[in-house]
Design an enzyme around this catalytic site. Structure first.
Site, PDB file in Angstrom:
ATOM      1  N   SER A 191       0.835  -1.201   0.000  1.00  0.00           N
ATOM      2  CA  SER A 191       0.000   0.000   0.000  1.00  0.00           C
ATOM      3  C   SER A 191       0.866   1.245   0.000  1.00  0.00           C
ATOM      4  O   SER A 191       1.962   1.259   0.585  1.00  0.00           O
ATOM      5  CB  SER A 191      -0.863  -0.012   1.262  1.00  0.00           C
ATOM      6  OG  SER A 191      -1.434   1.249   1.477  1.00  0.00           O
ATOM      7  N   ALA A 192       0.317   2.317  -0.574  1.00  0.00           N
ATOM      8  CA  ALA A 192       0.989   3.620  -0.525  1.00  0.00           C
ATOM      9  C   ALA A 192       1.113   4.120   0.901  1.00  0.00           C
ATOM     10  O   ALA A 192       1.867   5.058   1.167  1.00  0.00           O
ATOM     11  CB  ALA A 192       0.200   4.625  -1.354  1.00  0.00           C
ATOM     12  N   TYR A 239      -2.105  -0.788  10.694  1.00  0.00           N
ATOM     13  CA  TYR A 239      -2.308  -1.393   9.366  1.00  0.00           C
ATOM     14  C   TYR A 239      -1.132  -1.044   8.453  1.00  0.00           C
ATOM     15  O   TYR A 239      -0.526  -1.912   7.812  1.00  0.00           O
ATOM     16  CB  TYR A 239      -3.632  -0.914   8.752  1.00  0.00           C
ATOM     17  CG  TYR A 239      -3.677  -1.039   7.249  1.00  0.00           C
ATOM     18  CD1 TYR A 239      -3.846  -2.278   6.647  1.00  0.00           C
ATOM     19  CD2 TYR A 239      -3.505   0.086   6.421  1.00  0.00           C
ATOM     20  CE1 TYR A 239      -3.848  -2.392   5.262  1.00  0.00           C
ATOM     21  CE2 TYR A 239      -3.511  -0.026   5.051  1.00  0.00           C
ATOM     22  CZ  TYR A 239      -3.680  -1.261   4.467  1.00  0.00           C
ATOM     23  OH  TYR A 239      -3.669  -1.377   3.106  1.00  0.00           O
ATOM     24  N   LYS A 243       2.047  -3.424   6.644  1.00  0.00           N
ATOM     25  CA  LYS A 243       2.451  -3.492   5.230  1.00  0.00           C
ATOM     26  C   LYS A 243       3.955  -3.250   5.098  1.00  0.00           C
ATOM     27  O   LYS A 243       4.655  -3.928   4.333  1.00  0.00           O
ATOM     28  CB  LYS A 243       1.656  -2.471   4.400  1.00  0.00           C
ATOM     29  CG  LYS A 243       0.184  -2.822   4.243  1.00  0.00           C
ATOM     30  CD  LYS A 243      -0.006  -4.086   3.407  1.00  0.00           C
ATOM     31  CE  LYS A 243      -1.383  -4.647   3.464  1.00  0.00           C
ATOM     32  NZ  LYS A 243      -1.557  -5.927   2.810  1.00  0.00           N
TER      33      LYS A 243
HETATM   34  C1  UD1 Z   1      -5.720   4.708   3.349  1.00  0.00           C
HETATM   35  C2  UD1 Z   1      -4.338   4.341   2.909  1.00  0.00           C
HETATM   36  C3  UD1 Z   1      -4.388   3.284   1.829  1.00  0.00           C
HETATM   37  C4  UD1 Z   1      -5.134   2.088   2.356  1.00  0.00           C
HETATM   38  C5  UD1 Z   1      -6.518   2.498   2.768  1.00  0.00           C
HETATM   39  C6  UD1 Z   1      -7.170   1.291   3.408  1.00  0.00           C
HETATM   40  C7  UD1 Z   1      -2.800   6.245   3.064  1.00  0.00           C
HETATM   41  C8  UD1 Z   1      -2.141   7.376   2.336  1.00  0.00           C
HETATM   42  N1  UD1 Z   1      -3.655   5.512   2.344  1.00  0.00           N
HETATM   43  O1  UD1 Z   1      -6.295   5.344   2.258  1.00  0.00           O
HETATM   44  O2  UD1 Z   1      -3.084   2.896   1.500  1.00  0.00           O
HETATM   45  O3  UD1 Z   1      -5.204   1.086   1.367  1.00  0.00           O
HETATM   46  O4  UD1 Z   1      -6.454   3.565   3.733  1.00  0.00           O
HETATM   47  O5  UD1 Z   1      -8.297   1.595   4.131  1.00  0.00           O
HETATM   48  O6  UD1 Z   1      -2.557   5.982   4.213  1.00  0.00           O
HETATM   49  N2  UD1 Z   1     -12.740  10.703   3.259  1.00  0.00           N
HETATM   50  C9  UD1 Z   1     -13.770  11.565   3.590  1.00  0.00           C
HETATM   51  N3  UD1 Z   1     -14.927  11.034   4.072  1.00  0.00           N
HETATM   52  C10 UD1 Z   1     -15.085   9.681   4.289  1.00  0.00           C
HETATM   53  C11 UD1 Z   1     -14.019   8.807   3.944  1.00  0.00           C
HETATM   54  C12 UD1 Z   1     -12.861   9.358   3.445  1.00  0.00           C
HETATM   55  O7  UD1 Z   1     -13.660  12.782   3.436  1.00  0.00           O
HETATM   56  O8  UD1 Z   1     -16.154   9.269   4.767  1.00  0.00           O
HETATM   57  C13 UD1 Z   1     -11.502  11.263   2.707  1.00  0.00           C
HETATM   58  C14 UD1 Z   1     -10.267  10.996   3.558  1.00  0.00           C
HETATM   59  O9  UD1 Z   1     -10.143  11.982   4.569  1.00  0.00           O
HETATM   60  C15 UD1 Z   1      -9.171  11.054   2.506  1.00  0.00           C
HETATM   61  C16 UD1 Z   1      -9.857  10.534   1.245  1.00  0.00           C
HETATM   62  O10 UD1 Z   1     -11.255  10.649   1.478  1.00  0.00           O
HETATM   63  O11 UD1 Z   1      -8.783  12.393   2.277  1.00  0.00           O
HETATM   64  C17 UD1 Z   1      -9.549   9.062   0.953  1.00  0.00           C
HETATM   65  O12 UD1 Z   1      -9.819   8.302   2.144  1.00  0.00           O
HETATM   66  P1  UD1 Z   1      -9.895   6.709   2.135  1.00  0.00           P
HETATM   67  O13 UD1 Z   1     -10.759   6.269   1.019  1.00  0.00           O
HETATM   68  O14 UD1 Z   1     -10.244   6.265   3.501  1.00  0.00           O
HETATM   69  O15 UD1 Z   1      -8.440   6.262   1.757  1.00  0.00           O
HETATM   70  P2  UD1 Z   1      -7.032   6.720   2.378  1.00  0.00           P
HETATM   71  O16 UD1 Z   1      -7.161   7.146   3.792  1.00  0.00           O
HETATM   72  O17 UD1 Z   1      -6.394   7.638   1.417  1.00  0.00           O
END
Ligand code: UD1
Length: 437
Positions: A191-192, A239, A243
């Site tokens: 994962s990133a 988590y 990784k």
């Molecule tokens: C993170 C991990 C990724 C992992 C994934 C697994 C990092 C950089 N990335 O992804 O490697 O595979 O978790 O769960 O650590 N968001 C909202 N509202 C929501 C849900 C999300 O605003 O209800 C926003 C988050 O704040 C973020 C973006 O959407 O800015 C993406 O979030 P999400 O889909 O949870 O993925 P990551 O946190 O990027």
């Protein structure tokens, strides 16, 4: 040793034949017995073992492998997946081969936890070949793609030991078993998240693999020589640490025994669904990731989307991510596996980013979903979520150069395919399980 021909999937009825459709078969009932060798497969063929092959990324990858003509052996305990996914994969594989003059590859499911070493050995015995003259064990399984792991960030903070046990300890014993069977080609689902907060600290637009390494490395970036030291900085949750640890273990393994070939694929943010509308993402329980939450809001199962943070240093203040279509991600696994099987890697352990190189904000994703669906998606700003980074975007050039892979689909494609999956499966796969809506 007598071998029989394979019950290959030459017609749709074959999909439900007992040999191929084995999820309720307790494997431990098979002692190692040469008579079994010919039953389930063709020893002149090769097979890819996929753990977690019914999950979101796993299922799309199994489909991609089978479409490419590869026989797939899935091990999945259904802890975060739906058995109906197997039927759908097989339906799509059948459709794909209707006009293709190619033997339909086999896709079999073995429902057990990949940590169940007894069941695993029984399965691997069935795919063993007589050793070489030198005594080196051989298998019809020529490569493994390992998806099975826990992956919910917030859950990992509550239950770190479960995460270290399943993701890290599980991997170690899995590798020991594979090693015993001479199966040494391995693609790992990373994962990133391993980059932690490096992007922010280094003010990078995109991140390349050299920023997280497991051995000393020097590299040129923007005409400047940089030195990477093994380690990780700013990984914000257990988590993510699992990784990183798994990658480090795999790297050490390859140093100790270069006959292993291991690729760690660092996924950015997988979204989208198979365009057929038959496969998609349907996490069990409350979703945490952005796209599944958007999907639940769009289908009225959740009232409103909370957008976490509006004061990041990004184009509109919301988080920026590299959203990658899951079918592109799946094809990345196929490219990686093929390179690994051919032994065409620069080093026996190699990491690759799987991302598009394009960043989109949370609000851009929401607006794209709105426009492809023509539906409202109620949302409001909420506090930043603990541990979230502002920007996470891949530099995908290593995968382009060495795996000859790059993304083909856009964010609009991802949103359209996700919406199509939601329209066809408003309650995800659950309707199939319950038999009612
Ligand atoms: C993170 C991990 C990724 C992992 C994934 C697994 C990092 C950089 N990335 O992804 O490697 O595979 O978790 O769960 O650590 N968001 C909202 N509202 C929501 C849900 C999300 O605003 O209800 C926003 C988050 O704040 C973020 C973006 O959407 O800015 C993406 O979030 P999400 O889909 O949870 O993925 P990551 O946190 O990027």
């Amino acid at each position: 040793m007598a071998y029989h021909s394979s019950p290959t999937l030459s017609s749709s009825s074959d999909f439900s034949s007992k040999d191929e459709y084995t999820w309720d078969t307790p494997l431990t009932e098979y002692a190692y017995n040469e008579d079994y060798l010919g039953d389930a497969f063709d020893p002149t063929q090769s097979y890819t073992l996929v753990t977690g092959g019914l999950g979101y990324i796993g299922s799309h990858t199994v489909l991609e492998l089978a479409k490419a003509g590869k026989n797939v052996v899935i091990v999945d305990n259904s802890s975060n997946s739906h058995p109906i996914v197997l039927e759908r994969i097989k339906q799509l594989v059948n459709q794909h081969f209707v006009d293709v003059p190619h033997k339909i590859p086999s896709v079999t499911l073995h429902q057990f936890d990949y940590r169940d070493t007894t069941a695993l050995c029984t399965l691997l015995n069935r795919y063993s070949l007589p050793p070489h003259g030198s005594g080196v064990r051989r298998s019809m399984i020529t490569g493994v793609i390992h998806f099975a792991a826990y992956k919910a960030v917030s859950e990992s903070i509550r239950l770190p030991l479960s995460y270290y046990s399943n993701n890290v300890a599980g991997l170690v014993s899995f590798l020991e078993t594979l090693n015993n069977y001479g199966i040494k080609t391995f693609v790992f689902s990373s994962s990133a998240t391993v980059y932690g907060t490096i992007v922010q600290r280094e003010s990078l637009d995109t991140i390349s693999e050299q920023y997280c390494v497991h051995q000393d490395e020097s590299f040129i970036d923007n005409n400047e020589r940089k030195f990477s030291e093994p380690g990780c900085k700013g990984i914000t949750n257990p988590y993510g640490r699992t990784k990183w640890m798994c990658e480090a273990i795999l790297s050490d393994l390859c140093i100790s025994d270069p006959t292993w070939t291991v690729i760690a694929l660092r996924y950015f943010n997988p979204v989208g669904a198979d365009p057929s509308g038959l496969l998609g993402e349907d996490p069990l329980g409350l979703p945490n990731n952005l796209m599944p939450v958007v999907g639940r809001v769009l289908t009225g199962q959740l009232p409103i989307l909370q957008v976490f943070g509006n004061d990041f240093e990004t184009k509109d203040g919301t988080g920026v991510r590299d959203f990658i279509h899951v079918s592109d991600l799946a094809s990345g696994h196929l490219s990686a596996l093929e390179k690994a099987v051919k032994g065409e890697l620069k080093t026996s352990f190699r990491t690759f980013n799987l991302g598009s190189g394009m960043g989109h904000s949370v609000l851009e994703l929401v607006n794209t979903m709105k426009s492809v669906s023509g539906r409202e998606i109620p949302w409001k700003y909420a506090e930043r979520r603990e541990g979230d980074v502002a920007v996470s975007v891949a530099r995908p050039t290593r995968a382009e150069r060495e795996l000859h892979w790059k993304t083909k689909r856009t964010l609009t494609d991802s949103c359209r395919d996700t919406y199509n999956f939601l329209v066809n499966n408003p309650l995800g796969y659950r309707v199939e399980i319950d038999g009612s809506t």
